[in-house]
Design an enzyme around this catalytic site. Structure first.
Site, PDB file in Angstrom:
ATOM      1  CE1 TYR A   1       5.666  27.071  22.115  1.00 28.01           C
ATOM      2  CE2 TYR A   1       4.755  27.283  24.322  1.00 28.01           C
ATOM      3  CZ  TYR A   1       5.475  27.811  23.260  1.00 28.01           C
ATOM      4  OH  TYR A   1       6.002  29.067  23.380  1.00 28.01           O
TER       5      TYR A   1
ATOM      6  CG  HIS B   1       3.758  31.161  18.164  1.00 29.33           C
ATOM      7  ND1 HIS B   1       3.571  29.875  18.619  1.00 29.33           N
ATOM      8  CD2 HIS B   1       4.928  31.560  18.716  1.00 29.33           C
ATOM      9  CE1 HIS B   1       4.588  29.518  19.398  1.00 29.33           C
ATOM     10  NE2 HIS B   1       5.431  30.531  19.466  1.00 29.33           N
TER      11      HIS B   1
ATOM     12  CG  ASP C   1       3.693  31.385  27.136  1.00 27.19           C
ATOM     13  OD1 ASP C   1       2.944  32.313  26.759  1.00 27.19           O
ATOM     14  OD2 ASP C   1       4.546  30.865  26.384  1.00 27.19           O
TER      15      ASP C   1
ATOM     16  CB  SER D   1       4.400  35.922  20.011  1.00 26.71           C
ATOM     17  OG  SER D   1       5.586  35.316  20.480  1.00 26.71           O
TER      18      SER D   1
ATOM     19  CB  SER E   1      12.177  24.682  35.392  1.00 25.52           C
ATOM     20  OG  SER E   1      12.870  23.613  36.014  1.00 25.52           O
TER      21      SER E   1
ATOM     22  NE  ARG F   1      18.193  24.126  37.403  1.00 28.45           N
ATOM     23  CZ  ARG F   1      19.133  23.679  38.207  1.00 28.45           C
ATOM     24  NH1 ARG F   1      18.973  23.789  39.520  1.00 28.45           N
ATOM     25  NH2 ARG F   1      20.225  23.117  37.759  1.00 28.45           N
TER      26      ARG F   1
END
Length: 288
Positions: free
Chosen positions: A56, A122, A51, A153, A246, A251
């Site tokens: 980002y 978004h 994702d 979103s 992570s 993890r």
């Protein structure tokens, strides 16, 4: 409430019939370097969903990491592009159809994967005209083969109803919102269920803000799992698609190793009652 056994191979069916991995790796706030190593490690561990978002600033690295893995000797299963589910998101909705259409094309080009499996708006910021115009651009990107499925979103109930009332040619397949035991958002989840929209849960671990909460520690001990595994399992048993993030390989593996855990209905309800409307980042769900 689901009692199914979940793994990285588990999938949910979207309204358009396409399958989406039910546990995916969130790439929020990862640097390009972190994305390259995390995506590669996640693919090797069995993750198939990733994702990303324009906001980002790591779409290029995410796509590159996926392509590099597929072409490498680590790809022992002979995976192809079709086996991967890649998501990105429009950074800001606009009333300019052409600018949104161009922006979606850029995301497809930048990731280098040929197409985007799921493209989301978004946030609902920008107002009604921007939201509906941007959705038309998503519909056309699906029609042109750049995007396979479309979604939203951070949409609140009013935004969902607004979009559905506009009689879209293609209804949204997904709404990605912050959901965890400390912010259950049952109002939005109910609206999504009413319209057949799958809910993706970002920040399913509440960004580690409540890992030492007494109830979480008590139930983790009871089910012999970590607090993170407990919270991911809660998401899955509610039919959500969690996106744990992570950068550490251990993890990544731990977060997905939830197959042997089943939380009783009574304990799921106990976790539901932890709701305190904890917003760990932003909350555009009531934007005008």
């Amino acid at each position: 409430m689901s009692s199914t056994s979940f793994s990285l191979a588990s999938k949910v069916k979207l309204p358009n019939g396409k399958l989406m991995p039910q546990i995916q790796l969130g790439l929020y706030m990862m640097s390009g370097r972190e994305v390259k190593s995390s995506v590669r490690a996640a693919l090797a561990a069995g993750y198939r969903g990733f994702d990303s978002a324009q906001m980002y600033h790591n779409e290029r690295e995410a796509g590159q990491a996926i392509r590099d893995f597929l072409a490498s000797s680590e790809n022992t299963e002979g995976l192809t592009r079709e086996d991967i589910f890649y998501t990105s998101k429009l950074s800001s909705s606009s009333s300019s159809y052409q600018s949104v259409r161009k922006s979606i094309k850029q995301s497809v080009d930048v990731c280098g994967l040929g197409y985007i499996d799921l493209f989301l708006l978004h946030s609902p910021y920008g107002g009604r005209e921007a939201r509906l115009t941007s959705w038309k651009a998503v519909e056309d990107a699906i029609g042109d083969g750049e995007v396979r499925s479309g979604g939203i979103s951070n949409y609140g109930v009013a935004h969902i109803e607004e979009l559905i009332a506009s009689n879209p040619r293609i209804p949204p397949a997904v709404n990605q919102i912050e959901v965890h035991p400390f912010n259950t958002r049952t109002d939005i989840r109910d609206a999504c269920a009413k319209h057949g929209i799958v809910v993706e849960a970002y920040a399913p671990l509440a960004r580690a803000m409540r890992m030492k909460h007494p109830a979480i520690l008590e139930l983790s001990k009871k089910y012999s799992c970590s607090p993170a595994q407990l919270m991911i399992r809660w998401s899955l048993q509610h039919g959500l698609v969690p996106l744990p993030k992570s950068v550490k390989r251990e993890r990544l593996l731990e977060n997905a190793n939830i197959g042997g855990i089943h939380i009783s209905d009574e304990d799921v309800e106990k976790m539901d009652e932890l709701d305190e409307f904890l917003v760990t980042d932003w909350d555009p769900t009531d934007a005008p």
